[in-house]
Design a protein around this motif. Structure first.
Motif, mmCIF file in Angstrom:
data_model
loop_
_atom_site.group_PDB
_atom_site.id
_atom_site.type_symbol
_atom_site.label_atom_id
_atom_site.label_comp_id
_atom_site.label_asym_id
_atom_site.label_seq_id
_atom_site.Cartn_x
_atom_site.Cartn_y
_atom_site.Cartn_z
ATOM 1 N N THR A 16 0.823 -1.214 0.000
ATOM 2 C CA THR A 16 0.000 0.000 0.000
ATOM 3 C C THR A 16 0.856 1.262 0.000
ATOM 4 N N SER A 17 2.139 1.114 -0.367
ATOM 5 C CA SER A 17 3.007 2.295 -0.478
ATOM 6 C C SER A 17 3.575 2.377 -1.886
ATOM 7 N N LYS A 18 4.217 3.484 -2.166
ATOM 8 C CA LYS A 18 4.816 3.679 -3.497
ATOM 9 C C LYS A 18 6.189 4.286 -3.266
ATOM 10 N N SER A 61 6.505 8.718 -0.222
ATOM 11 C CA SER A 61 7.771 9.457 -0.226
ATOM 12 C C SER A 61 8.859 8.527 0.323
ATOM 13 N N LYS A 62 8.981 7.396 -0.348
ATOM 14 C CA LYS A 62 9.823 6.311 0.158
ATOM 15 C C LYS A 62 10.838 5.891 -0.894
ATOM 16 N N VAL A 63 11.972 5.399 -0.413
ATOM 17 C CA VAL A 63 13.057 5.011 -1.325
ATOM 18 C C VAL A 63 13.608 3.643 -0.915
ATOM 19 N N ASN A 95 12.401 0.568 9.003
ATOM 20 C CA ASN A 95 12.338 -0.359 7.899
ATOM 21 C C ASN A 95 10.974 -0.183 7.238
ATOM 22 N N CYS A 96 10.727 -0.819 6.119
ATOM 23 C CA CYS A 96 9.391 -0.731 5.519
ATOM 24 C C CYS A 96 9.056 -2.031 4.798
ATOM 25 N N GLY A 97 8.045 -2.721 5.328
ATOM 26 C CA GLY A 97 7.646 -4.009 4.765
ATOM 27 C C GLY A 97 6.799 -3.880 3.514
ATOM 28 N N ASN A 98 6.161 -2.736 3.304
ATOM 29 C CA ASN A 98 5.399 -2.565 2.067
ATOM 30 C C ASN A 98 6.340 -2.347 0.886
ATOM 31 N N ILE A 99 7.294 -1.432 1.049
ATOM 32 C CA ILE A 99 8.276 -1.203 -0.028
ATOM 33 C C ILE A 99 9.090 -2.478 -0.262
ATOM 34 N N GLY A 194 9.741 -6.211 14.284
ATOM 35 C CA GLY A 194 10.171 -5.658 12.997
ATOM 36 C C GLY A 194 9.939 -4.167 12.886
ATOM 37 N N MET A 195 9.054 -3.617 13.720
ATOM 38 C CA MET A 195 8.779 -2.174 13.721
ATOM 39 C C MET A 195 8.466 -1.757 15.159
ATOM 40 N N PRO A 196 9.256 -0.839 15.738
ATOM 41 C CA PRO A 196 8.932 -0.414 17.101
ATOM 42 C C PRO A 196 7.555 0.264 17.125
ATOM 43 N N PRO A 248 8.952 5.482 17.422
ATOM 44 C CA PRO A 248 8.017 4.380 17.247
ATOM 45 C C PRO A 248 6.714 4.833 16.585
ATOM 46 N N LYS A 249 6.042 3.864 15.930
ATOM 47 C CA LYS A 249 4.691 4.100 15.445
ATOM 48 C C LYS A 249 3.736 3.936 16.632
ATOM 49 N N LEU A 250 2.552 4.541 16.530
ATOM 50 C CA LEU A 250 1.561 4.395 17.603
ATOM 51 C C LEU A 250 0.294 3.804 17.008
ATOM 52 N N PHE A 267 -0.511 5.730 13.732
ATOM 53 C CA PHE A 267 0.146 7.016 13.472
ATOM 54 C C PHE A 267 1.614 6.733 13.139
ATOM 55 N N ILE A 268 2.108 7.323 11.995
ATOM 56 C CA ILE A 268 3.421 6.923 11.457
ATOM 57 C C ILE A 268 4.476 8.035 11.458
ATOM 58 N N PRO A 269 4.769 8.738 12.488
ATOM 59 C CA PRO A 269 4.059 8.739 13.754
ATOM 60 C C PRO A 269 3.133 9.948 13.894
ATOM 61 N N CYS A 272 -1.764 9.856 10.045
ATOM 62 C CA CYS A 272 -2.444 8.589 10.348
ATOM 63 C C CYS A 272 -2.453 7.721 9.086
ATOM 64 N N HIS A 273 -1.950 6.510 9.200
ATOM 65 C CA HIS A 273 -1.852 5.581 8.054
ATOM 66 C C HIS A 273 -3.249 5.335 7.478
ATOM 67 N N THR A 274 -3.336 5.254 6.143
ATOM 68 C CA THR A 274 -4.631 4.953 5.522
ATOM 69 C C THR A 274 -4.929 3.453 5.589
ATOM 70 N N GLY A 277 1.127 -0.540 8.105
ATOM 71 C CA GLY A 277 2.381 -1.062 7.556
ATOM 72 C C GLY A 277 2.476 -2.567 7.785
ATOM 73 N N VAL A 278 3.318 -3.215 7.002
ATOM 74 C CA VAL A 278 3.470 -4.672 7.121
ATOM 75 C C VAL A 278 4.141 -5.042 8.446
ATOM 76 N N LEU A 279 5.288 -4.418 8.706
ATOM 77 C CA LEU A 279 5.993 -4.732 9.948
ATOM 78 C C LEU A 279 5.252 -4.118 11.129
ATOM 79 N N GLY A 280 4.559 -3.021 10.865
ATOM 80 C CA GLY A 280 3.671 -2.449 11.883
ATOM 81 C C GLY A 280 2.609 -3.483 12.263
ATOM 82 N N ALA A 281 2.019 -4.123 11.248
ATOM 83 C CA ALA A 281 0.994 -5.145 11.510
ATOM 84 C C ALA A 281 1.610 -6.347 12.212
#
Ligand code: NQM
Length: 362
Positions: A16-18, A61-63, A95-99, A194-196, A248-250, A267-269, A272-274, A277-281
């Motif tokens: 769900t990211s680009k 806005s990810k790389v 880190n980012c599990g979607n990317i 995987g994600m604090p 950390p994410k909340l 919240f990232i952080p 608010c995420h639409t 995140g994968v590692l968030g989940a």
């Protein structure tokens, strides 16, 4: 410092990211020079990122920086960089599990990995955390197959599944050493699979947890409270001063509404995420299983198996994540985590960054 005037770049949707995907060798080796270039590529700092590739939201806005791995346990190294939208900041602290879902396909596209007939499996070392992920996806006739019938919430249509597995991670699952902490007068569970992530019952913040991300972002009192919790929890979790960090994410938890285990707003952080995140989940799923954690009173856990459905603002994410308690052990550890995502190549070509030193008026 002057970077290259043009850079080879591929734009992919990962889950769900680009993001903009680069070969490490196509970017400056010096991190400060690389980050300056990436700000100019994405069009930051600017709330609209009008002069670059960024989509004016942290999720777009990810790389990804990808190279062949020197680690015998991995095929590919993946460094994730979050490019801030409104600030001139590039961070490697999360880190980012979607990317991540786009990394295997990108490695095949660039010839770093030989595609198999039917499926290809790539072992990816996630440089940000040092942990491994194994991604497998459809390939055939020497190319990546993006078309398929997998549907993920938050992405229109269907695409080929990218199955991602995370073996047990290196970080302690409970970074504070406790299942529950009182942070800024709020009961929380701090977890890292995987994600604090800081888990909070939505009700303890005076919201339902079913509000839209837009309404939650507009709530200034909530924003102030979340900031206070984040700064204090960051210290307790060993992350130091997180004022300018993206972790950390909340995650606010509420009882599920559509047959899942829990409803979430993450919240990232600050935004608010639409979705989630994968590692968030992965962290939420493991955190819900922690005995004495704040999730216990809110979630409805399935009786058997590691699979959980996490509800979020645009649907749900199914994830397998389990925790284990050793004999007489109060600190659980995360078992293997697995999730299905999709990815798609959107664009391949040359990006022309805004010239170095060009004045900007944020
Ligand atoms: O948690 C957004 C995303 C993410 C992170 C964020 C992610 C993950 O959805 O693995 O994917 O939490 O900043 O891209």
């Amino acid at each position: 410092m002057n970077g290259p005037e043009k850079v080879r770049c591929m734009l992919l949707r990962g889950g769900t990211s680009k993001g903009a995907y680069f070969l490490a060798g196509d970017l400056p080796a010096d991190p400060a020079e690389r980050d300056g270039l990436l700000l100019r590529v994405m069009g930051s700092p600017d709330p609209r990122q009008i002069d670059g590739l960024g989509g004016a939201h942290p999720l777009t806005s990810k790389v990804a920086v990808v190279s062949v791995s020197a680690d015998p346990a991995a095929d590919i190294d993946y460094l994730f960089l979050q490019v801030a939208v409104e600030k001139a900041e590039v961070s490697d602290r999360q880190n980012c599990g979607n990317i991540l879902a786009g990394v295997g396909p990108f490695a095949v596209e660039r010839g770093l990995v030989e595609p198999g007939e039917g499926r290809t499996s790539v072992r990816i070392r996630m440089v940000n955390s040092g942990d491994l992920a194994i991604a497998s996806f459809s390939t055939g006739g020497g190319r990546v197959v993006y078309e398929g019938s997998a549907e993920i919430s938050g992405v229109p249509g269907t695409a080929a599944p990218v199955v991602i597995e995370f073996p047990r991670g290196s970080a302690p699952l409970l970074p504070t050493g406790r299942a529950r902490d009182l942070v800024a007068d709020t009961p929380v569970t701090c977890v890292d699979n995987g994600m604090p992530t800081v888990l909070i019952a939505a009700s303890s913040l005076g919201v339902t947890g079913y509000e839209s991300p837009k309404d939650l972002e507009a709530d200034q009192a909530l924003a102030a409270r979340l900031r206070e919790i984040r700064l204090e929890a960051g210290k307790l979790m060993g992350l130091g001063d997180v004022e300018n960090a993206t972790v950390p994410k909340l995650t606010l938890l509420a009882p599920p509404r559509s047959g899942g285990a829990v409803m979430t707003r993450t919240f990232i952080p600050v935004r608010c995420h639409t979705s989630i995140g994968v590692l968030g989940a992965a962290s939420v799923a493991a955190g819900l299983r922690v005995e004495g954690g704040v999730g216990h009173a809110v979630a409805r856990l399935p009786d058997r198996g590691d699979r959980l459905r996490i509800e979020h603002p645009t649907g749900f994410l199914d994830i397998e994540a389990g925790v284990e308690y050793g004999p007489g052990d109060a600190s659980p550890v995360a078992r293997r985590t697995a999730v299905v995502r999709t990815a798609r190549k959107i664009f391949d070509g040359t990006v022309f960054p805004r010239p170095a030193g060009a004045a900007h008026h944020p």
